[in-house]
Design a protein around this motif. Structure first.
Motif, mmCIF file in Angstrom:
data_model
loop_
_atom_site.group_PDB
_atom_site.id
_atom_site.type_symbol
_atom_site.label_atom_id
_atom_site.label_comp_id
_atom_site.label_asym_id
_atom_site.label_seq_id
_atom_site.Cartn_x
_atom_site.Cartn_y
_atom_site.Cartn_z
ATOM 1 N N HIS A 1 3.844 -8.382 3.929
ATOM 2 C CA HIS A 1 3.318 -7.026 3.804
ATOM 3 C C HIS A 1 4.494 -6.082 3.627
ATOM 4 C CE1 HIS A 1 1.164 -3.367 5.813
ATOM 5 N NE2 HIS A 1 1.199 -3.275 4.503
ATOM 6 N N ILE A 2 4.595 -5.471 2.448
ATOM 7 C CA ILE A 2 5.689 -4.541 2.167
ATOM 8 C C ILE A 2 5.226 -3.117 2.447
ATOM 9 C CG2 ILE A 2 7.216 -3.584 0.405
ATOM 10 C CD1 ILE A 2 7.073 -6.194 -1.076
ATOM 11 N N GLN A 3 5.977 -2.407 3.266
ATOM 12 C CA GLN A 3 5.709 -0.994 3.492
ATOM 13 C C GLN A 3 6.368 -0.223 2.359
ATOM 14 O OE1 GLN A 3 3.859 0.318 5.808
ATOM 15 N NE2 GLN A 3 3.516 -1.424 7.163
ATOM 16 N N SER A 4 5.573 0.163 1.356
ATOM 17 C CA SER A 4 6.164 0.742 0.146
ATOM 18 C C SER A 4 6.829 2.089 0.399
ATOM 19 C CB SER A 4 5.101 0.902 -0.943
ATOM 20 O OG SER A 4 4.140 1.852 -0.572
ATOM 21 N N THR A 5 6.445 2.765 1.493
ATOM 22 C CA THR A 5 7.045 4.066 1.775
ATOM 23 C C THR A 5 8.349 3.937 2.556
ATOM 24 O OG1 THR A 5 5.642 4.218 3.750
ATOM 25 C CG2 THR A 5 4.848 5.291 1.749
ATOM 26 N N SER A 6 8.717 2.710 2.880
ATOM 27 C CA SER A 6 9.942 2.489 3.637
ATOM 28 C C SER A 6 11.138 2.405 2.699
ATOM 29 C CB SER A 6 9.830 1.184 4.441
ATOM 30 O OG SER A 6 11.095 0.777 4.906
ATOM 31 N N ASN A 7 12.291 2.881 3.181
ATOM 32 C CA ASN A 7 13.513 2.774 2.385
ATOM 33 C C ASN A 7 13.987 1.337 2.265
ATOM 34 O OD1 ASN A 7 13.730 5.543 1.955
ATOM 35 N ND2 ASN A 7 14.800 5.871 3.877
ATOM 36 N N ALA A 8 13.405 0.446 3.057
ATOM 37 C CA ALA A 8 13.845 -0.946 3.071
ATOM 38 C C ALA A 8 13.108 -1.814 2.061
ATOM 39 C CB ALA A 8 13.658 -1.534 4.477
ATOM 40 N N PHE A 60 1.649 -9.995 -6.454
ATOM 41 C CA PHE A 60 1.624 -8.738 -5.719
ATOM 42 C C PHE A 60 0.210 -8.170 -5.757
ATOM 43 C CE2 PHE A 60 6.070 -9.145 -6.067
ATOM 44 C CZ PHE A 60 6.680 -8.222 -5.232
ATOM 45 N N VAL A 61 -0.335 -7.858 -4.584
ATOM 46 C CA VAL A 61 -1.563 -7.077 -4.508
ATOM 47 C C VAL A 61 -1.138 -5.660 -4.142
ATOM 48 C CG1 VAL A 61 -3.769 -6.716 -3.351
ATOM 49 C CG2 VAL A 61 -2.974 -9.039 -3.818
ATOM 50 N N ILE A 62 -1.417 -4.710 -5.032
ATOM 51 C CA ILE A 62 -0.932 -3.341 -4.852
ATOM 52 C C ILE A 62 -2.109 -2.374 -4.801
ATOM 53 C CG2 ILE A 62 0.474 -1.501 -5.850
ATOM 54 C CD1 ILE A 62 2.223 -3.598 -7.140
ATOM 55 N N PHE A 63 -2.060 -1.459 -3.835
ATOM 56 C CA PHE A 63 -3.056 -0.395 -3.710
ATOM 57 C C PHE A 63 -2.392 0.920 -4.110
ATOM 58 C CE2 PHE A 63 -4.270 -3.741 -0.848
ATOM 59 C CZ PHE A 63 -5.653 -3.804 -0.939
ATOM 60 N N ASP A 64 -2.955 1.593 -5.108
ATOM 61 C CA ASP A 64 -2.379 2.873 -5.539
ATOM 62 C C ASP A 64 -3.500 3.770 -6.051
ATOM 63 O OD1 ASP A 64 -0.222 4.629 -5.910
ATOM 64 O OD2 ASP A 64 -0.046 4.098 -8.033
ATOM 65 N N MET A 65 -3.853 4.766 -5.251
ATOM 66 C CA MET A 65 -4.925 5.694 -5.598
ATOM 67 C C MET A 65 -4.336 7.027 -6.077
ATOM 68 S SD MET A 65 -7.511 3.804 -4.994
ATOM 69 C CE MET A 65 -7.986 2.342 -4.055
ATOM 70 N N GLY A 91 0.831 -1.198 0.000
ATOM 71 C CA GLY A 91 0.000 0.000 0.000
ATOM 72 C C GLY A 91 0.862 1.242 0.000
ATOM 73 N N GLY A 92 0.223 2.392 -0.047
ATOM 74 C CA GLY A 92 0.949 3.656 -0.063
ATOM 75 C C GLY A 92 0.768 4.441 1.216
ATOM 76 N N ARG A 93 0.922 5.748 1.137
ATOM 77 C CA ARG A 93 0.884 6.607 2.327
ATOM 78 C C ARG A 93 -0.439 6.465 3.087
ATOM 79 N NH1 ARG A 93 -0.453 11.972 3.872
ATOM 80 N NH2 ARG A 93 -1.580 12.273 1.916
#
Length: 284
Positions: free
Chosen positions: A162-169, A183-188, A138-140
């Motif tokens: 669960h990947i924290q997409s806003t993380s540098n890691a 991958f299930v991706i949320f991007d609005m 997910g995003g922010r």
């Protein structure tokens, strides 16, 4: 939306018109903002083909078609303050409870009306397949939706991250991605560059992508195997997650039923762990 009209009319278009339609959708809405001749050239069709398809979509001509595209583009890039100002100018007098609920119901109705049950079932099967690794991103704001889906699926199936997409890691998570992983991706809207880059790398590694986005569609749509476009506009400075949450909960229910025996075993084991840790109060 014009993209919705195009999708609905695809079966009624000629071969050349379908070629044009796919060309428009590939870089939507920017593809239709240039001159008519430029659109025809990029799609490798004739100018009359463009004019004919525009009329089939219900427009008097190309200028009217472009005017609506420009309005969609404005809506796509609105920030929360601009969105609130637009809504406040024409706000009706009814109570907010009714006003907001009506908007959400319209969003749900319009969204469900465009979803093919077959594609939804295919997405559920992809997400349920325990022989592949599942990544949820997910995003922010949408990381809350991603976490909600992750917590439920973690009970239903193994091999999920669960990947924290806003993380540098987040690049570390991609090290072990294999071809066929999901991958299930949320991007609005106000689509995040970080999330797009993650999707590009996952796609390049052969992963399949199930995308939850809005009616204007994230750039990730071009990489996705299955996309769910959710209506998100409500009388608020923020977009609504209600329709997306409905689809998430429906997906969770469907996946649970696809593998109920395994899910039941995992749930029973999890309940035993809860009992051992005394996480929840017992009333006996």
């Amino acid at each position: 939306m014009i993209s919705d009209k195009i999708q609905q009319e695809l079966e009624n278009l000629t071969r050349a018109e379908r070629q044009l339609a796919h060309s428009i959708l590939d870089n939507y809405p920017a593809s239709g903002l240039g001159p008519l001749s430029a659109l025809a050239k990029s799609a490798k069709v004739s100018v009359p083909t463009v004019a004919r398809m525009v009329q089939k979509l219900g427009f008097k001509g190309y200028p009217e078609f472009q005017a609506e595209l420009r309005e969609e583009l404005k809506a796509k890039v609105k920030n929360p303050i601009a969105k609130h100002d637009t809504w406040a100018e024409g706000a009706p007098s009814e109570h907010m409870l009714n006003q907001f609920t009506d908007a959400v119901i319209d969003n749900i109705r319009l969204t469900l009306g465009q979803i093919e049950p077959r594609l939804f079932d295919e997405a559920c099967a992809l997400v349920a397949a325990s022989n592949t690794h599942l990544y949820v991103v997910g995003g922010r704001i949408t990381h809350t939706l991603a976490e909600y889906l992750f917590l439920h699926l973690q009970t239903i199936r193994p091999k999920i991250t669960h990947i924290q997409s806003t993380s540098n890691a987040w690049p570390h998570y991609l090290l072990d991605v294999q071809k066929g992983d999901v991958f299930v991706i949320f991007d609005m809207r106000r689509y995040e560059n970080n999330t797009l880059k993650l999707a590009e790398i996952a796609h390049a590694k052969g992963a399949k992508i199930v995308l939850f986005t809005d009616q204007w569609r994230s750039p990730i749509d071009a990489l996705a195997d299955i996309t769910f476009s959710n209506r998100i506009e409500v009388p608020s400075a923020w977009d609504s997650a209600a329709t997306t949450l409905l689809l998430i909960e429906t997906m969770i229910s469907a996946i649970q039923n696809l593998s109920w025996n395994e899910t039941k075993d995992r749930m029973e084991e999890l309940e035993e762990l809860f009992d051992r840790t005394k996480l929840f109060r017992k009333f006996n």
